[in-house]
Design a protein around this motif. Structure first.
Motif, short mmCIF file in Angstrom:
data_model
loop_
_atom_site.label_atom_id
_atom_site.label_comp_id
_atom_site.label_asym_id
_atom_site.label_seq_id
_atom_site.Cartn_x
_atom_site.Cartn_y
_atom_site.Cartn_z
N ALA A 60 0.65 -1.32 0.06
CA ALA A 60 -0.02 0.22 0.11
C ALA A 60 0.76 1.34 -0.08
O ALA A 60 0.50 2.29 -0.43
CB ALA A 60 -0.93 -0.07 1.13
N LEU A 61 1.78 1.33 0.90
CA LEU A 61 2.84 2.40 0.85
C LEU A 61 3.47 2.70 -0.60
O LEU A 61 3.62 3.80 -1.00
CB LEU A 61 3.91 2.33 1.94
CG LEU A 61 4.96 3.38 2.31
CD1 LEU A 61 3.94 4.73 2.53
CD2 LEU A 61 5.82 3.22 3.29
N SER A 62 3.95 1.52 -1.18
CA SER A 62 4.55 1.61 -2.34
C SER A 62 3.59 2.31 -3.43
O SER A 62 3.96 3.26 -4.35
CB SER A 62 4.95 0.29 -2.68
OG SER A 62 5.53 0.28 -4.29
N ALA A 63 2.26 1.84 -3.22
CA ALA A 63 1.37 2.46 -4.39
C ALA A 63 1.18 3.98 -4.04
O ALA A 63 0.96 4.88 -4.77
CB ALA A 63 -0.13 1.79 -4.27
N LEU A 64 1.09 4.17 -2.57
CA LEU A 64 0.67 5.73 -2.32
C LEU A 64 2.08 6.64 -2.65
O LEU A 64 1.91 7.66 -3.14
CB LEU A 64 0.64 5.87 -0.81
CG LEU A 64 0.54 6.89 -0.07
CD1 LEU A 64 -0.75 7.61 -0.52
CD2 LEU A 64 0.55 6.96 1.33
N ASN A 65 3.34 5.98 -2.56
CA ASN A 65 4.41 6.82 -3.03
C ASN A 65 4.53 7.09 -4.48
O ASN A 65 4.78 8.28 -4.79
CB ASN A 65 5.83 6.12 -2.33
CG ASN A 65 5.80 6.21 -1.02
OD1 ASN A 65 5.59 7.23 -0.41
ND2 ASN A 65 6.65 5.13 -0.44
N LEU A 74 -1.00 15.44 -3.51
CA LEU A 74 -2.04 14.27 -3.61
C LEU A 74 -3.51 14.84 -3.24
O LEU A 74 -3.74 14.76 -1.97
CB LEU A 74 -1.76 13.21 -2.71
CG LEU A 74 -1.97 11.67 -3.25
CD1 LEU A 74 -1.51 10.58 -2.75
CD2 LEU A 74 -3.64 11.57 -3.56
N ILE A 75 -4.16 15.51 -4.02
CA ILE A 75 -5.28 16.40 -3.78
C ILE A 75 -6.57 15.57 -4.75
O ILE A 75 -6.05 15.26 -5.78
CB ILE A 75 -5.49 17.87 -3.88
CG1 ILE A 75 -4.87 18.10 -5.11
CG2 ILE A 75 -4.46 18.25 -2.70
CD1 ILE A 75 -4.99 19.71 -5.28
N PRO A 76 -7.76 15.79 -4.17
CA PRO A 76 -8.65 15.20 -5.16
C PRO A 76 -8.72 15.74 -6.70
O PRO A 76 -8.77 14.67 -7.33
CB PRO A 76 -10.17 15.76 -4.44
CG PRO A 76 -9.72 16.09 -3.07
CD PRO A 76 -8.44 16.31 -3.18
N GLU A 77 -8.57 16.94 -6.87
CA GLU A 77 -8.51 17.37 -8.56
C GLU A 77 -7.48 16.72 -9.03
O GLU A 77 -7.58 16.49 -10.22
CB GLU A 77 -8.36 19.10 -8.57
CG GLU A 77 -9.42 19.75 -7.70
CD GLU A 77 -9.53 19.85 -6.17
OE1 GLU A 77 -10.62 20.30 -5.53
OE2 GLU A 77 -8.33 19.13 -5.47
N ASN A 78 -6.29 16.38 -8.53
CA ASN A 78 -4.86 16.04 -9.25
C ASN A 78 -5.21 14.44 -9.46
O ASN A 78 -4.84 13.83 -10.34
CB ASN A 78 -3.73 16.10 -8.31
CG ASN A 78 -3.40 17.68 -8.38
OD1 ASN A 78 -3.86 18.32 -9.24
ND2 ASN A 78 -2.40 17.89 -7.49
N ILE A 79 -6.12 13.81 -8.51
CA ILE A 79 -6.38 12.29 -8.72
C ILE A 79 -7.47 12.33 -9.75
O ILE A 79 -7.38 11.44 -10.88
CB ILE A 79 -6.78 11.84 -7.59
CG1 ILE A 79 -5.76 11.47 -6.56
CG2 ILE A 79 -7.79 10.36 -7.79
CD1 ILE A 79 -4.78 10.24 -7.07
N LEU A 80 -8.30 13.03 -10.03
CA LEU A 80 -9.46 13.25 -11.13
C LEU A 80 -8.84 13.47 -12.26
O LEU A 80 -9.62 13.04 -13.48
CB LEU A 80 -10.49 14.22 -10.65
CG LEU A 80 -11.43 13.83 -9.39
CD1 LEU A 80 -12.26 15.09 -8.97
CD2 LEU A 80 -12.16 12.52 -9.63
N SER A 81 -7.69 14.08 -12.26
CA SER A 81 -7.02 14.32 -13.77
C SER A 81 -6.41 13.02 -14.23
O SER A 81 -6.03 13.01 -15.39
CB SER A 81 -6.14 15.61 -13.59
OG SER A 81 -5.05 14.91 -12.81
N TYR A 91 0.48 1.32 -9.52
CA TYR A 91 0.08 0.29 -8.68
C TYR A 91 -1.41 0.22 -8.14
O TYR A 91 -1.68 -0.41 -7.02
CB TYR A 91 1.21 -0.15 -7.54
CG TYR A 91 2.55 -0.27 -8.20
CD1 TYR A 91 2.85 -0.67 -9.24
CD2 TYR A 91 3.48 0.16 -7.13
CE1 TYR A 91 4.24 -0.51 -9.87
CE2 TYR A 91 4.84 0.32 -7.62
CZ TYR A 91 5.28 0.05 -8.84
OH TYR A 91 6.47 -0.25 -9.16
N VAL A 92 -2.41 0.93 -8.49
CA VAL A 92 -3.68 1.09 -7.93
C VAL A 92 -4.33 0.19 -8.95
O VAL A 92 -4.57 0.52 -10.16
CB VAL A 92 -4.25 2.50 -8.41
CG1 VAL A 92 -5.65 2.72 -7.58
CG2 VAL A 92 -3.54 3.49 -7.22
N SER A 93 -5.04 -0.83 -8.34
CA SER A 93 -6.06 -1.73 -8.97
C SER A 93 -7.20 -0.89 -9.62
O SER A 93 -7.48 0.10 -9.03
CB SER A 93 -6.45 -2.86 -8.19
OG SER A 93 -7.25 -2.20 -7.07
#
Length: 216
Positions: A60-65, A74-81, A91-93
Motif C-alpha cells: 500500500a505504501l509503495s502505491a501511495l508513494n 495528492l489532492i482530489p483534483e489531481n487524482i481526478l485528472s 499500482y492502483v488496481s
C-alpha cells in the motif's frame, strides 16, 4: 461528548487497560508501550487507508508513494485528472481506482467535508463514509482510530487485531465475531488503545509473518 485520546493520556490509558486485563498487561511488560499511531485528517490519508485494504502495508505504501510522485500534490483534483492507465502505473488496481475517484469526487464537490468530521459523532461519520463506494467498516474504523483518535473502536474486520487477540487469550480459531466483540466490552471506553496494544503484540512477536490487514 466525543470520546478521544491523545499523547498526553495515552500511556495512562494503557496502564488502566493493563490493570483491567492481565493479557494486555503481559504484552506491555514484554514489549513496552505501543506506538500511538496517528495520521493527518486529509484526502491523502483516506487514499492510503483504501490502498491498505486486503494487501500488505508495504504494498500500500509503495502505491501511495507512486501516487505522490505522479500528482506532486495528492489532492482530489489531481487524482481526478489521472486516467486508468496512469493509475495502474501507480499500482492502483481497477477496483481501488473506482473507490479513490468516488472519494475524490465527493470531496471536490463538497458533498463530503473531512474537517466537519472532527466534531461529529462516530456513527454519523460511519454513515457518511460507508455511503461511498469502496469504503466499509474497516476503512472507517482505521480512520476513526488513527485520524480522529476516537477512543472506543475495535476493528473486528482487522485480521492482525483479531489474530493477536486470539493468541493473547488462547482463543479457539473458530470463535465467532460476536464472542470476540463480547470480550472487548471489558475494555470500554478505551478499545482503540487496547487494539493498539494488540497490534504492538502482533508486530513484536513470532505471530507476525507479515502484516496484512483485511476488511470484512
Amino acid at each position: 461528548m466525543l470520546q478521544t485520546f491523545s499523547s498526553s493520556n495515552f500511556h495512562q490509558i494503557c496502564d488502566q487497560l493493563a490493570a483491567l486485563d492481565n493479557d494486555l498487561s503481559a504484552i506491555i511488560k514484554a514489549h513496552g508501550y505501543p506506538p500511538m499511531w496517528t495520521r493527518p485528517n486529509t484526502f491523502e490519508t483516506l487514499v492510503h487507508i483504501i490502498l491498505e485494504q486486503q494487501v500488505s502495508l508495504a504494498s500500500a505504501l509503495s502505491a501511495l508513494n507512486k501516487l505522490r510522485k505522479k500528482t506532486i500534490d495528492l489532492i482530489p483534483e489531481n487524482i481526478l485528472s489521472l486516467n486508468d492507465e496512469e493509475l495502474r502505473a501507480c499500482y492502483v488496481s481497477r477496483q481501488k481506482a473506482v473507490y479513490i475517484r468516488a472519494l475524490a469526487l465527493a470531496l471536490a464537490n463538497r458533498t463530503l467535508d473531512l474537517e466537519s468530521f472532527e466534531k461529529m459523532a462516530d456513527d454519523e461519520i460511519r454513515a457518511r463514509l460507508t455511503a461511498l463506494k469502496g469504503i466499509g467498516n474497516w476503512t472507517t474504523d482505521i480512520y476513526l482510530m488513527f485520524v480522529l483518535q476516537r477512543s472506543d473502536i475495535f476493528p473486528i474486520g482487522d485480521l492482525a487485531a483479531v489474530n493477536a487477540l486470539k493468541r493473547a487469550k488462547t482463543l479457539p480459531k473458530d470463535i465467532t465475531r460476536e464472542a470476540l466483540m463480547e470480550i472487548t466490552v471489558k475494555w470500554k471506553p478505551n478499545r482503540t488503545v487496547a487494539t493498539m496494544i494488540l497490534w504492538h503484540y502482533y508486530l513484536s512477536s513470532p505471530l507476525r509473518t507479515k502484516l496484512s490487514r483485511k476488511f470484512i
